[in-house]
Every structure is written in C-alpha cells, then in structure tokens.
Design a protein around this motif. Structure first.
Motif, PDB file in Angstrom:
ATOM      1  N   VAL A 170      51.723  11.494   2.033  1.00  0.00           N
ATOM      2  CA  VAL A 170      50.817  11.161   0.923  1.00  0.00           C
ATOM      3  C   VAL A 170      49.396  11.697   1.117  1.00  0.00           C
ATOM      4  O   VAL A 170      48.519  11.443   0.298  1.00  0.00           O
ATOM      5  CB  VAL A 170      50.736   9.625   0.684  1.00  0.00           C
ATOM      6  CG1 VAL A 170      52.051   9.086   0.184  1.00  0.00           C
ATOM      7  CG2 VAL A 170      50.290   8.895   1.937  1.00  0.00           C
ATOM      8  N   ILE A 171      49.180  12.407   2.204  1.00  0.00           N
ATOM      9  CA  ILE A 171      47.823  12.880   2.512  1.00  0.00           C
ATOM     10  C   ILE A 171      47.590  14.254   1.883  1.00  0.00           C
ATOM     11  O   ILE A 171      48.468  15.108   1.927  1.00  0.00           O
ATOM     12  CB  ILE A 171      47.652  12.993   4.053  1.00  0.00           C
ATOM     13  CG1 ILE A 171      48.053  11.688   4.735  1.00  0.00           C
ATOM     14  CG2 ILE A 171      46.262  13.454   4.430  1.00  0.00           C
ATOM     15  CD1 ILE A 171      47.009  10.629   4.852  1.00  0.00           C
ATOM     16  N   ASP A 172      46.390  14.483   1.327  1.00  0.00           N
ATOM     17  CA  ASP A 172      46.154  15.775   0.674  1.00  0.00           C
ATOM     18  C   ASP A 172      46.023  16.896   1.713  1.00  0.00           C
ATOM     19  O   ASP A 172      45.690  16.657   2.876  1.00  0.00           O
ATOM     20  CB  ASP A 172      44.982  15.712  -0.316  1.00  0.00           C
ATOM     21  CG  ASP A 172      43.635  15.781   0.366  1.00  0.00           C
ATOM     22  OD1 ASP A 172      42.814  14.906   0.074  1.00  0.00           O
ATOM     23  OD2 ASP A 172      43.400  16.701   1.174  1.00  0.00           O
ATOM     24  N   PRO A 173      46.326  18.149   1.288  1.00  0.00           N
ATOM     25  CA  PRO A 173      46.500  19.248   2.245  1.00  0.00           C
ATOM     26  C   PRO A 173      45.352  19.447   3.234  1.00  0.00           C
ATOM     27  O   PRO A 173      45.606  19.683   4.417  1.00  0.00           O
ATOM     28  CB  PRO A 173      46.645  20.483   1.349  1.00  0.00           C
ATOM     29  CG  PRO A 173      47.133  19.950   0.059  1.00  0.00           C
ATOM     30  CD  PRO A 173      46.572  18.573  -0.081  1.00  0.00           C
ATOM     31  N   GLU A 174      44.111  19.298   2.783  1.00  0.00           N
ATOM     32  CA  GLU A 174      42.990  19.565   3.679  1.00  0.00           C
ATOM     33  C   GLU A 174      42.905  18.524   4.793  1.00  0.00           C
ATOM     34  O   GLU A 174      42.763  18.842   5.972  1.00  0.00           O
ATOM     35  CB  GLU A 174      41.690  19.570   2.877  1.00  0.00           C
ATOM     36  CG  GLU A 174      40.582  20.302   3.596  1.00  0.00           C
ATOM     37  CD  GLU A 174      39.316  20.288   2.765  1.00  0.00           C
ATOM     38  OE1 GLU A 174      38.234  20.230   3.351  1.00  0.00           O
ATOM     39  OE2 GLU A 174      39.439  20.303   1.518  1.00  0.00           O
ATOM     40  N   LEU A 175      43.046  17.264   4.390  1.00  0.00           N
ATOM     41  CA  LEU A 175      42.992  16.165   5.340  1.00  0.00           C
ATOM     42  C   LEU A 175      44.210  16.195   6.269  1.00  0.00           C
ATOM     43  O   LEU A 175      44.138  15.823   7.440  1.00  0.00           O
ATOM     44  CB  LEU A 175      42.934  14.844   4.577  1.00  0.00           C
ATOM     45  CG  LEU A 175      42.670  13.590   5.398  1.00  0.00           C
ATOM     46  CD1 LEU A 175      41.319  13.671   6.074  1.00  0.00           C
ATOM     47  CD2 LEU A 175      42.733  12.362   4.509  1.00  0.00           C
ATOM     48  N   SER A 181      45.654  17.713  13.743  1.00  0.00           N
ATOM     49  CA  SER A 181      45.035  18.033  15.035  1.00  0.00           C
ATOM     50  C   SER A 181      44.478  16.779  15.705  1.00  0.00           C
ATOM     51  O   SER A 181      44.474  16.656  16.917  1.00  0.00           O
ATOM     52  CB  SER A 181      43.961  19.107  14.911  1.00  0.00           C
ATOM     53  OG  SER A 181      43.445  19.155  13.638  1.00  0.00           O
ATOM     54  N   LYS A 182      44.062  15.821  14.870  1.00  0.00           N
ATOM     55  CA  LYS A 182      43.573  14.541  15.396  1.00  0.00           C
ATOM     56  C   LYS A 182      44.670  13.807  16.178  1.00  0.00           C
ATOM     57  O   LYS A 182      44.442  13.267  17.257  1.00  0.00           O
ATOM     58  CB  LYS A 182      43.105  13.683  14.228  1.00  0.00           C
ATOM     59  CG  LYS A 182      42.403  12.448  14.639  1.00  0.00           C
ATOM     60  CD  LYS A 182      41.044  12.331  13.993  1.00  0.00           C
ATOM     61  CE  LYS A 182      39.938  12.515  14.994  1.00  0.00           C
ATOM     62  NZ  LYS A 182      38.640  12.715  14.367  1.00  0.00           N
ATOM     63  N   LEU A 183      45.878  13.819  15.615  1.00  0.00           N
ATOM     64  CA  LEU A 183      46.987  13.129  16.267  1.00  0.00           C
ATOM     65  C   LEU A 183      47.284  13.715  17.638  1.00  0.00           C
ATOM     66  O   LEU A 183      47.614  13.018  18.585  1.00  0.00           O
ATOM     67  CB  LEU A 183      48.245  13.232  15.406  1.00  0.00           C
ATOM     68  CG  LEU A 183      48.503  12.077  14.473  1.00  0.00           C
ATOM     69  CD1 LEU A 183      49.768  12.322  13.686  1.00  0.00           C
ATOM     70  CD2 LEU A 183      48.625  10.769  15.257  1.00  0.00           C
ATOM     71  N   LYS A 184      47.159  15.030  17.711  1.00  0.00           N
ATOM     72  CA  LYS A 184      47.378  15.710  18.986  1.00  0.00           C
ATOM     73  C   LYS A 184      46.331  15.227  20.010  1.00  0.00           C
ATOM     74  O   LYS A 184      46.666  14.897  21.139  1.00  0.00           O
ATOM     75  CB  LYS A 184      47.255  17.219  18.739  1.00  0.00           C
ATOM     76  CG  LYS A 184      47.404  18.076  19.942  1.00  0.00           C
ATOM     77  CD  LYS A 184      48.837  18.504  20.126  1.00  0.00           C
ATOM     78  CE  LYS A 184      49.076  18.961  21.539  1.00  0.00           C
ATOM     79  NZ  LYS A 184      50.485  19.000  21.881  1.00  0.00           N
ATOM     80  N   GLU A 185      45.072  15.149  19.552  1.00  0.00           N
ATOM     81  CA  GLU A 185      43.991  14.650  20.403  1.00  0.00           C
ATOM     82  C   GLU A 185      44.265  13.215  20.839  1.00  0.00           C
ATOM     83  O   GLU A 185      44.084  12.850  21.994  1.00  0.00           O
ATOM     84  CB  GLU A 185      42.711  14.598  19.574  1.00  0.00           C
ATOM     85  CG  GLU A 185      41.699  15.678  19.817  1.00  0.00           C
ATOM     86  CD  GLU A 185      40.586  15.481  18.801  1.00  0.00           C
ATOM     87  OE1 GLU A 185      40.479  16.338  17.915  1.00  0.00           O
ATOM     88  OE2 GLU A 185      39.852  14.459  18.866  1.00  0.00           O
ATOM     89  N   LEU A 186      44.710  12.400  19.841  1.00  0.00           N
ATOM     90  CA  LEU A 186      44.999  10.998  20.127  1.00  0.00           C
ATOM     91  C   LEU A 186      46.072  10.865  21.184  1.00  0.00           C
ATOM     92  O   LEU A 186      45.999  10.024  22.062  1.00  0.00           O
ATOM     93  CB  LEU A 186      45.471  10.290  18.852  1.00  0.00           C
ATOM     94  CG  LEU A 186      44.381   9.936  17.875  1.00  0.00           C
ATOM     95  CD1 LEU A 186      44.972   9.421  16.579  1.00  0.00           C
ATOM     96  CD2 LEU A 186      43.497   8.859  18.479  1.00  0.00           C
ATOM     97  N   HIS A 187      47.074  11.727  21.094  1.00  0.00           N
ATOM     98  CA  HIS A 187      48.133  11.654  22.096  1.00  0.00           C
ATOM     99  C   HIS A 187      47.562  11.901  23.482  1.00  0.00           C
ATOM    100  O   HIS A 187      47.907  11.229  24.440  1.00  0.00           O
ATOM    101  CB  HIS A 187      49.265  12.635  21.809  1.00  0.00           C
ATOM    102  CG  HIS A 187      50.287  12.619  22.905  1.00  0.00           C
ATOM    103  ND1 HIS A 187      50.361  13.598  23.855  1.00  0.00           N
ATOM    104  CD2 HIS A 187      51.212  11.693  23.234  1.00  0.00           C
ATOM    105  CE1 HIS A 187      51.312  13.275  24.721  1.00  0.00           C
ATOM    106  NE2 HIS A 187      51.844  12.139  24.367  1.00  0.00           N
TER     107      HIS A 187
END
Ligand code: ADP
Ligand code: MG
Length: 358
Positions: A170-175, A181-187
């Motif tokens: 449900v997230i728009d393409p830019e976000l 990439s944020k999720l990768k950082e979070l991991h």
C-alpha cells in the motif's frame, strides 16, 4: 532470536487431498540461521503466505515440523511462538495515537514505562514518525498507517523472528524505495532474524542476504542475490529474476554437441545430464552483438538509461541482449555471440551443466 528449521512441510487446504496438485505447499525443507535477513520470493499464489502462517502458527501444516532452535513448535499456538508478523495491509488501532499503537506490544508484556518510551522514540525516529506520535492513527494516510504496522512489528526486541508479508503493497513508489533501504538498515541495527515475503524481485534482492525462490508450492532455489542472478538452477529462476530475464532457448543434442537452431553453442562446462527437453539459458547481459556468431535481425531497440535492451530474432525466436555500447538499429542484420562461461544447459527445466573445462 532463533534458528528456524522447516522439516518436510506439506500443506493442503483441502480436507482430503488426493494428488500433489491439492497441496499449496508440496515439500518444504529449510534451515534459516539466527539473525539472518531472508526473503521468500515467488509469484502470487505460489504459497508464500501459507508458509509464513505456518511459521507463525496461524495455520497448522498437513504434515511436517516447524522448529525454533531445534525445538519442535508445530503444535504451539501463535502467542507462544514469540513472533512478530507484519501483514500486507495495516493492522493498527485506529482510535489510539501513533505512540500508543507502537507502545501496545510492549505494554502488553509488562515492559517498564521508561524502556517503552525509549524504544517507541527509537522506532519512530527510524520510521520518521516522530512528528505524528501524538496524532490519532485514524487521521493518518494509508502509507503512514502501514509504517505504524511495521513499527509494531519492530518494537519488541525479544522476538524469535520478524516476518513481513508483502508489507509495501500500500506504500507509494517513492516511499517504497526509501522504506526498502530503511528495512535493510533496521536489520543491521536490530540483528533479528527477519523473513521478508514479496513477489517483487527488487525488494527481495535489496533486502535479503539469502533469497528462497518459490514456484507452485515448491522451493526452486535458495541462494544469495548474486547466485540467483549468475547461475539459476531452474529456468523459472532464470526468467523470474533479471530485467529482462534469462533467454531460455530451445536446444538439441547433435553428435554430443549442443545446438540452437543448427548453430553449435559452447557451454560453461561439461553436461551432467541431457535427458528430457533441453534448453539453453543465457542472460541478456552476456549476449554480444557483432559480426560473428549466430545470424539475427534486430526487431526492437529500447533505451533504459545507461543500457539498451535489444530484441533480436534468430529465425522466429526472440533473443534479448543488453548493451552499454552504441546500439544497432531496428531491421539491421547482426550476429550474436553467447559468452561461453555464462551459457547454461537445462534439461526438463533443471540445470544440466557443470562449471569447468569441458
Ligand atoms: P502467495 O502468498 O504466494 O500469493 P498463498 O499462500 O496465499 O500464496 O496461496 C497459495 C495457494 O493456496 C493458492 O493457490 C491459493 O489460492 C491457496 N489458498 C490460500 N489460502 C487459502 C484458503 N484459506 N483456502 C483455500 N485455498 C487457499
Ligand atoms: Mg500472500
């Protein structure tokens, strides 16, 4: 955090399965080490959510076992498995503030107030939700609601695994790009075992260290993004991954050598199995266009930024090539060369060559 083992899992939604076609999961064996970033990648309907729901305990498998750190949890209900699951659509409390939504999983477990406060702020900062902490969730956009949902999955630090089932739908393409990439950082900072489910190869390949590719209830390959790209073990992986995917071309064996439409083709190495229907697999990145090799006619030239995707026809068979050089023109007669160490043979869709000298 835990190591997750799936042992001979099968699942059918039918009460009386008769053939393998009645199974949404056919036979799944997997071993995921503690702290890894994993993706489950496959087209819609291949069984990804079924598999996640079996791991979280929302679903009981028809047969087989789920183990956390070697302990059989197949019979445990979801709340005893210590798992965080983020679904495709936001699961939040609309009447609560963003803060309370994020704090909820912690309050539920009796975590101390100060610790809750620190953790909620930490997660809110990571997801850029700090400014809306006191806003009621019902006032937020679908994007932000889904971010809260993800935050609720990430907020606990005592879970065995965090699972995301197509969370960016449900997230728009830019976000989407940003959150990926944020999720990768979070991991990296949270260091929990994470399983990320998606049908989108870019999401899977950017997030995971190891990707499990599924097709029709079966695992066709497990590997790093590079392994899946470089040497698909199954033609499905070849054409599903890559843009455009691997060229899968008809092949025949003539006097011990492989031919594509009567043109001899040099392979990466010796053939270990040539039974069944044969195909040659070559990625567009390794098809050269020049003056020697297989005669072809250019059908289409498409500029995709730095690279050009070229569709060439050999008789009536389409071969894609990718080039960074000055491209040929539509209608031009050219020759195609396949880089031998990138040319694989497949028999009944499974890899049939070995790497090495022939
Ligand atoms: P994916 O998540 O990869 O899109 P699913 O795990 O949802 O795939 O579905 C796998 C298969 O099981 C599909 O054929 C789907 O139609 C079927 N299926 C999923 N959920 C149910 C259900 N509750 N009852 C019956 N069949 C189901
Ligand atoms: Mg699904």
């Amino acid at each position: 955090m835990a190591r997750i083992t799936l042992d001979n899992l099968k699942h059918s939604y039918s009460a009386n399965p008769v053939s393998m076609d009645d199974y949404a999961l056919k036979e799944i064996d997997l071993d995921w080490t503690d702290g890894g970033a994993y993706a489950l990648l496959g087209p819609s309907g291949c069984g990804k959510s079924t598999l996640l729901n079996i791991i979280s305990g929302l679903l009981n498998p028809t047969s087989g076992r789920v183990m956390f750190d070697g302990e059989d949890v197949t019979a445990l209900p979801p709340d005893k498995r210590n798992i965080a699951q983020v679904f495709q659509f936001p699961v939040i409390y609309d009447t609560m503030t963003v803060y309370d939504n994020l704090a909820f999983p912690l309050r539920n477990r009796g975590v101390e107030r100060e610790q809750i406060d620190n953790r909620v702020h930490e997660i809110a900062t990571m997801l850029e939700l700090t400014d809306s902490l006191s806003t009621r969730a019902s006032h937020l956009t679908p994007d932000n609601k889904q971010k809260i949902s993800m935050g609720r999955g990430l907020v606990r630090d005592d879970v065995n695994v965090i699972m995301f089932d197509e969370p960016l739908t449900v997230i728009d393409p830019e976000l989407k790009w940003k959150l990926r990439s944020k999720l990768k950082e979070l991991h990296q900072s949270i260091a929990s075992t994470m399983i990320y489910v998606t049908h989108d190869q870019t999401e899977a390949l950017t997030f995971a260290d190891q990707v499990v590719v599924m097709q029709e209830g079966e695992i066709v390959q497990i590997g790093t993004p590079i392994e899946l790209f470089e040497r698909p073990l199954h033609t499905f992986v070849g054409h599903f991954i890559g843009s455009p995917g691997m060229n899968i071309l008809p092949a025949e064996m003539v006097n011990g050598s492989v031919r594509f439409l009567d043109h001899p083709v040099e392979l990466e190495g010796p053939i270990k199995d040539s039974k069944g229907s044969l195909e040659i697999g070559i990625r567009p990145e390794y098809v050269r266009i020049g003056t020697k090799g297989i005669p072809a006619v250019i059908r289409k030239v498409a500029d995709i930024g730095r690279r050009t995707v070229i569709e060439a026809c050999v008789n009536d068979i389409l071969v894609n090539a990718i080039t960074e050089k000055v491209p040929p023109e539509t209608g031009q007669e050219v020759h195609l060369e396949f880089e031998p160490n990138q040319t694989r043979l497949y028999a009944d869709s499974w890899i049939a060559t070995e790497v090495g000298a022939q």
